[in-house]
Design a protein around this motif. Structure first.
Motif, PDB file in Angstrom:
ATOM      1  N   SER A 353       0.828  -1.208   0.000  1.00 43.48           N
ATOM      2  CA  SER A 353       0.000   0.000   0.000  1.00 43.48           C
ATOM      3  C   SER A 353       0.860   1.255   0.000  1.00 43.48           C
ATOM      4  CB  SER A 353      -0.939   0.002   1.209  1.00 43.48           C
ATOM      5  OG  SER A 353      -1.852  -1.080   1.146  1.00 43.48           O
ATOM      6  N   SER A 354       1.933   1.236   0.799  1.00 45.95           N
ATOM      7  CA  SER A 354       2.828   2.389   0.843  1.00 45.95           C
ATOM      8  C   SER A 354       3.552   2.586  -0.479  1.00 45.95           C
ATOM      9  CB  SER A 354       3.856   2.218   1.975  1.00 45.95           C
ATOM     10  OG  SER A 354       3.231   2.174   3.236  1.00 45.95           O
ATOM     11  N   ALA A 355       4.004   1.476  -1.065  1.00 44.77           N
ATOM     12  CA  ALA A 355       4.726   1.555  -2.338  1.00 44.77           C
ATOM     13  C   ALA A 355       3.852   2.100  -3.452  1.00 44.77           C
ATOM     14  CB  ALA A 355       5.260   0.178  -2.712  1.00 44.77           C
ATOM     15  N   LEU A 356       2.554   1.829  -3.376  1.00 48.32           N
ATOM     16  CA  LEU A 356       1.636   2.220  -4.445  1.00 48.32           C
ATOM     17  C   LEU A 356       0.920   3.536  -4.168  1.00 48.32           C
ATOM     18  CD1 LEU A 356       0.047  -1.289  -5.094  1.00 48.32           C
ATOM     19  CD2 LEU A 356       1.850  -0.163  -6.405  1.00 48.32           C
ATOM     20  N   ALA A 357       1.232   4.161  -3.042  1.00 46.28           N
ATOM     21  CA  ALA A 357       0.487   5.355  -2.630  1.00 46.28           C
ATOM     22  C   ALA A 357       0.480   6.426  -3.712  1.00 46.28           C
ATOM     23  CB  ALA A 357       1.070   5.909  -1.333  1.00 46.28           C
ATOM     24  N   GLY A 358       1.628   6.670  -4.330  1.00 45.47           N
ATOM     25  CA  GLY A 358       1.692   7.707  -5.369  1.00 45.47           C
ATOM     26  C   GLY A 358       1.841   7.156  -6.760  1.00 45.47           C
ATOM     27  N   ALA A 359       1.625   5.845  -6.914  1.00 42.76           N
ATOM     28  CA  ALA A 359       1.840   5.197  -8.214  1.00 42.76           C
ATOM     29  C   ALA A 359       0.637   5.360  -9.112  1.00 42.76           C
ATOM     30  CB  ALA A 359       2.156   3.726  -8.011  1.00 42.76           C
ATOM     31  N   THR A 360       0.889   5.229 -10.416  1.00 40.63           N
ATOM     32  CA  THR A 360      -0.172   5.332 -11.408  1.00 40.63           C
ATOM     33  C   THR A 360      -0.412   3.966 -12.026  1.00 40.63           C
ATOM     34  OG1 THR A 360       0.478   7.588 -11.948  1.00 40.63           O
ATOM     35  CG2 THR A 360      -0.893   6.434 -13.566  1.00 40.63           C
ATOM     36  N   PRO A 361      -1.641   3.469 -11.998  1.00 42.69           N
ATOM     37  CA  PRO A 361      -1.919   2.174 -12.604  1.00 42.69           C
ATOM     38  C   PRO A 361      -1.806   2.247 -14.121  1.00 42.69           C
ATOM     39  CG  PRO A 361      -3.968   3.220 -11.906  1.00 42.69           C
ATOM     40  CD  PRO A 361      -2.846   4.084 -11.400  1.00 42.69           C
ATOM     41  N   VAL A 362      -1.619   1.092 -14.761  1.00 37.12           N
ATOM     42  CA  VAL A 362      -1.553   1.037 -16.213  1.00 37.12           C
ATOM     43  C   VAL A 362      -2.939   0.791 -16.763  1.00 37.12           C
ATOM     44  CG1 VAL A 362       0.836   0.291 -16.318  1.00 37.12           C
ATOM     45  CG2 VAL A 362      -0.969  -1.417 -16.097  1.00 37.12           C
ATOM     46  N   ALA A 363      -3.182   1.236 -17.960  1.00 38.79           N
ATOM     47  CA  ALA A 363      -4.498   1.086 -18.578  1.00 38.79           C
ATOM     48  C   ALA A 363      -4.697  -0.334 -19.053  1.00 38.79           C
ATOM     49  CB  ALA A 363      -4.631   2.055 -19.750  1.00 38.79           C
ATOM     50  N   ASP A 364      -5.909  -0.850 -18.858  1.00 38.98           N
ATOM     51  CA  ASP A 364      -6.316  -2.150 -19.393  1.00 38.98           C
ATOM     52  C   ASP A 364      -5.354  -3.266 -18.999  1.00 38.98           C
ATOM     53  OD1 ASP A 364      -8.475  -0.957 -20.681  1.00 38.98           O
ATOM     54  OD2 ASP A 364      -7.248  -0.466 -22.425  1.00 38.98           O
TER      55      ASP A 364
END
Length: 367
Positions: A353-364
């Motif tokens: 959760s911490s690692a992904l806090a500012g991450a952007t998901p990829v489309a599709d």
């Protein structure tokens, strides 16, 4: 940047891990429920459970409560279960157990070898429970060839490291079918990272103990239910991650892939790199370059790093991630000292959760 709920261990080369495993092999089994090696008052007439690793020992102990002594064959956090050679004392403990709990699918093959020479000992195999709750079968693997065993296992690693198993795309090893979520987990033997499987193992242990010890049957079942309930918040946390979208990641080994699959993440690791590391060989220059480029260009939200068996190659990948300010989520294959299964998994999920806090998901899903 490293996301880890536990202090980072000193780096261990695979050779060092194997050496320590050999030293552990001659040791006497240690009761997981006791700091001083005693039986915590359960020896007289109590049940004796044996588990392959501290992960399964902890689950079994939470179900058995005070009605049994639970021993783990591998209790050193540095030991590598893939290569562990059981001592005669280990084999005798397995043969004399009232119940044996282990992973299966060749991961802890020393238990299978011990059971070959034992009477009809009740067992709980985690891969069987994984198949029960997911409908997917984990293929039997042999890790013997990595450590100089006989030639008759030569074909096993071709299956273990094949293209279909890793399901990778041509660019960075993205799995082929993320929209259908047909991940690599059907051939990944590290099933204790599947939370539903851990709960199913606890349930099966409870049923086996209820058969052996009918007087305490309901206690075992209640304990298994309570254990499963502790995992529910973690599953909900993974659902929150999934609801945000598909996050790309890289990994040095597929140790935690079941956990990442639960959040529908996208594995971008070059398949050739994974195959080489899992076969205990150096990746090609092209595969290593692809992995390092993936990290340097920050095409992944985090790097999942097996901190238990580190090689110069994986250490180089970690250094690249830290230099690129890519989060590193540390994983091990056995319990860190002083924590139980739920605490361990909570720390890992919190790290995600911490690692992904500012991450952007990829489309599709990465397509």
């Amino acid at each position: 940047m490293s996301s880890s709920p536990f202090p980072r261990r000193p780096r261990l080369t695979r050779a060092a891990a194997l050496t320590m495993a050999a030293l552990v092999g001659g040791a006497v089994l240690t009761a997981c429920g006791s700091e001083d090696g005693t039986d915590d008052g359960t020896a007289a007439g109590g049940l004796n459970l044996v588990a392959s690793t501290t992960v399964y020992a902890d689950i079994a102990e939470q179900v058995a409560g005070d009605n049994a002594t639970v021993e783990s064959v591998i209790y050193d956090p540095a030991a590598d279960p893939h290569s562990y050679e059981a001592s005669p004392a280990d084999a005798a403990a397995v043969a004399d157990a009232d119940l044996v709990v282990y992973n299966g699918a060749g991961y802890d093959a020393f238990v299978d070898r011990a059971l070959e020479n034992a009477a009809d000992v009740p067992v709980v195999r985690a891969v069987d429970e994984y198949a029960r709750v997911t409908g997917e079968t984990v293929a039997e693997h042999s890790h013997d060839d990595e450590h100089g065993a006989a030639d008759d296992h030569d074909g096993d690693h071709d299956d273990h490291g094949g293209d279909d198993e890793h399901g990778a795309a041509d660019d960075h090893g993205t799995e082929d079918d993320h929209e259908g979520h047909d991940h690599t987990s059907d051939t990944n033997e590290h099933v204790w990272f599947s939370l539903p499987t851990a709960a199913a193992v606890a349930e099966r242990v409870a049923e086996e103990l209820a058969t052996i010890d009918e007087e305490n049957a309901e206690e075992y079942r209640d304990n298994a239910r309570r254990f499963a309930e502790t995992l529910t918040p973690l599953e909900e946390q993974l659902d929150v991650i999934h609801d945000r979208g598909h996050f790309p990641y890289a990994q040095t080994e597929r140790v935690g892939a079941h956990l990442f699959d639960a959040a529908h993440m996208v594995d971008r690791t070059p398949r050739g790199f994974l195959s080489s590391i899992e076969d205990d060989t150096d990746p090609s220059a092209a595969d290593l370059s692809a992995m390092l480029d993936l990290i340097a260009e920050r095409e992944v939200a985090f790097l999942a790093f097996n901190n238990q068996t580190e090689t110069p190659v994986t250490a180089r990948v970690r250094d690249a991630a830290e230099s690129a300010d890519v989060a590193v989520v540390d994983l091990t294959e056995t319990l860190p000292e002083g924590v139980d299964y739920t605490t361990w998994m909570t720390g890992i999920v919190d790290s995600l959760s911490s690692a992904l806090a500012g991450a952007t998901p990829v489309a599709d899903g990465g397509h």
